[in-house]
Design an enzyme around this catalytic site. Structure first.
Site, PDB file in Angstrom:
ATOM      1  N   CYS A   6      44.992  41.748  32.195  1.00 18.29           N
ATOM      2  CA  CYS A   6      44.307  42.633  31.236  1.00 18.29           C
ATOM      3  C   CYS A   6      43.319  43.549  31.953  1.00 18.29           C
ATOM      4  CB  CYS A   6      43.590  41.783  30.190  1.00 18.29           C
ATOM      5  SG  CYS A   6      42.395  42.689  29.197  1.00 18.29           S
ATOM      6  N   GLY A   7      43.493  44.862  31.791  1.00 17.57           N
ATOM      7  CA  GLY A   7      42.610  45.831  32.445  1.00 17.57           C
ATOM      8  C   GLY A   7      41.171  45.721  31.975  1.00 17.57           C
ATOM      9  N   HIS A   8      40.967  45.473  30.663  1.00 14.01           N
ATOM     10  CA  HIS A   8      39.599  45.326  30.133  1.00 14.01           C
ATOM     11  C   HIS A   8      38.909  44.122  30.778  1.00 14.01           C
ATOM     12  CE1 HIS A   8      40.414  48.395  27.164  1.00 14.01           C
ATOM     13  NE2 HIS A   8      41.452  47.721  26.712  1.00 14.01           N
ATOM     14  N   CYS A   9      39.670  43.028  30.948  1.00 12.03           N
ATOM     15  CA  CYS A   9      39.112  41.820  31.574  1.00 12.03           C
ATOM     16  C   CYS A   9      38.739  42.098  33.028  1.00 12.03           C
ATOM     17  CB  CYS A   9      40.117  40.675  31.513  1.00 12.03           C
ATOM     18  SG  CYS A   9      40.690  40.271  29.845  1.00 12.03           S
TER      19      CYS A   9
END
Length: 532
Positions: free
Chosen positions: A76-79
């Site tokens: 996950c890019g946000h993570c």
């Protein structure tokens, strides 16, 4: 030579076999070691963040009074973007010997934990207090290190400072540009407890609390009241607690957000979060070039108009002391703020928002009103910057007497010659509302990665149906075109307009690939039920 070769193979064969065997043994031992680590309740750390899984989760809850857990997915890019800030916050909290700690769970690997806590998106942050795993609290702070630290500090210690006399309260009020003080006759009562909840949640404000009779008298109060003290605009704003309804946490939070803003805000990198988080339904914008003294002078009329749309609170009559109010009158009505006034410098931070309005810096000075729930924009027929003209215009918009100003690009010359038809605001209705056609439209933003990822599938779909007279595959750039009766909230959004009279728009919500799109079209705007 032959014998030497045979002997060499005879010697090397077992040796090579043993090497393979040794590698297999090492791999097996490492695998067993990893399994033992997973099965153990030992808690390891990475950058002061506890690494948690289903076998050590209970131990972590029992050992830490306050534990904020991030449920993440490695892909996950946000993570990935949150990880450095999360680690920094964990380090800061540990360095100050806080009882609050941070942990993380790979929700894609620890599926039992992900299911137990209802994890459906990443990252999801939950706070566990006093070992209770049945009712974790959802994280509501900012997704940066300071936001996380402040949010946890408020929950680790008292959310409001107890003020015991006039000297400490005066020093407290002067310590910040803006502070909130709750005056309560009983700090153990329901109203005070609700106030503490609000204080714990609104970590970007400083909260105090008082119950001493001398403080009620000093600030002209006779009943439970929440007061907002500012070094700008109104010095003190009172929010009396309704004796029948009590203190509504959501209402108080909203009022504090609204009245913590300056009467006229300037749109900057520092204030943008305040402006949008206040959730005021309309924004009145003055676009100007701050390098022009002539344009800067327009702020006077703009500010004068702002006071009438600030929104009112229950105000008692008169002021007993400087910045204070007299006895509250519970019967006074409570009006929400309707319009936030914002100055936008077209040569500064405001330059980034000009495309949203279809404007350039050369259009300044000019005025726009935005209805925030649907991003509808309203424009004067001819800009008039006087106080009375601004007030009249805003009231006309609020009364529904002004039509929104809709953006539309010019249609490309070849808009209907390619398989994917290119729609703009001006041409949308004639294509999408054609009763002889089934029209499937992709509403997109050029910068949206999800739109870019499905672009090839959309082109392939259009190619597949280019010879069908009854089907049109189209797209519209929603950042440059607006429609009066259709509001696009996210990208890409896919809408299907079936042929025939009385047609109803259908939103496509499924897998975005050619075969699923095709099934949807062939089935008349619905997906066929899959067999069990």
């Amino acid at each position: 030579l032959v014998w030497l070769l045979v002997l060499s193979l005879a010697w090397l064969g077992p040796a090579l076999g043993d090497e393979d065997k040794d590698e297999e043994v090492i791999e097996e031992e490492e695998k067993e070691k990893k399994e033992d680590e997973v099965l153990s309740d030992e808690i390891k750390e990475e950058d002061n963040v506890l690494v948690l899984h289903e076998h050590n989760f209970a131990r972590a809850l029992s050992e830490h009074q306050l534990l904020l857990v991030e449920f993440y997915a490695p892909w996950c890019g946000h993570c990935q973007r949150l990880a450095p800030a999360f680690a920094q916050a964990a380090t800061e909290l540990r360095n100050e010997s806080s009882p609050a700690r941070l942990g993380k769970v790979d929700a894609t690997a620890q599926t039992a934990l992900a299911t137990e806590f209802g994890i459906t998106s990443y990252p999801t942050l939950k706070l566990f207090r006093d070992g209770n795993r049945t009712h974790p609290l959802a994280y509501t702070g900012r997704m940066d290190s300071q936001g996380i630290v402040r949010w946890m500090q408020r929950r680790a210690g008292p959310s409001a400072t107890l003020l015991q006399d006039t000297d400490t309260s005066a020093a407290f009020i002067n310590s910040k540009d803006l502070v909130v003080i709750g005056f309560f006759k009983d700090l153990r009562g329901e109203a005070a407890q609700a106030f503490f909840e609000v204080a714990a949640e609104m970590v970007d404000m400083t909260f105090g609390v008082a119950e001493a009779a001398e403080l009620f008298q000093a600030y002209g109060l006779s009943a439970d009241t929440v007061c907002l003290f500012k070094k700008f605009d109104e010095r003190q704003t009172n929010f009396p607690v309704d004796p029948e309804r009590g203190l509504d946490t959501a209402e108080l939070s909203r009022l504090l957000r609204v009245h913590s803003l300056q009467l006229v805000m300037e749109f900057t990198n520092e204030t943008s979060n305040q402006i949008f988080s206040a959730k005021i339904p309309h924004h009145m914008l003055l676009f100007l070039n701050k390098s022009s003294s002539e344009q800067l002078s327009l702020r006077d009329g703009f500010r004068a108009a702002a006071g009438g749309f600030r929104g009112e609170v229950r105000r008692p009559h008169g002021r007993d002391i400087e910045g204070g109010f007299g006895t509250p009158q519970p019967q006074c009505p409570l009006f929400p703020a309707q319009v936030l006034f914002v100055v936008v410098d077209v040569t500064g931070h405001g330059a980034d928002v000009l495309p949203f309005f279809g404007m350039t810096a050369a259009d300044a000075p000019t005025l726009r009103l935005v209805r925030m729930e649907n991003n509808r924009k309203y424009q004067m027929e001819q800009d008039n910057f006087s106080e009375s003209a601004i007030r009249t215009f805003i009231q006309a918009v609020l009364d529904g007497k002004v039509k929104p100003h809709l953006l539309s690009a010019e249609p490309p010359e070849d808009w209907d010659t390619r398989p994917v038809k290119v729609l703009v605001g001006k041409t949308f209705e004639q294509v999408a509302f054609d009763e002889t056609k089934n029209v499937f439209v992709k509403f997109y933003a050029p910068w949206c990665p999800h739109c870019q990822a499905m672009a090839a599938a959309w082109e392939e779909l259009a190619e597949r149906y280019k010879d069908r007279e009854d089907i049109v595959i189209a797209e519209m750039d929603s950042t440059a075109n607006e429609l009066e009766n259709i509001t696009i909230h996210g990208y890409p959004t896919l809408h299907y307009f079936p042929a025939g009279p009385g047609r109803k728009m259908v939103e496509f919500k499924s897998t975005r690939d050619v075969e699923t799109f095709s099934k949807f079209l062939e089935n008349g705007g619905t997906l066929p039920e899959e067999p069990p």
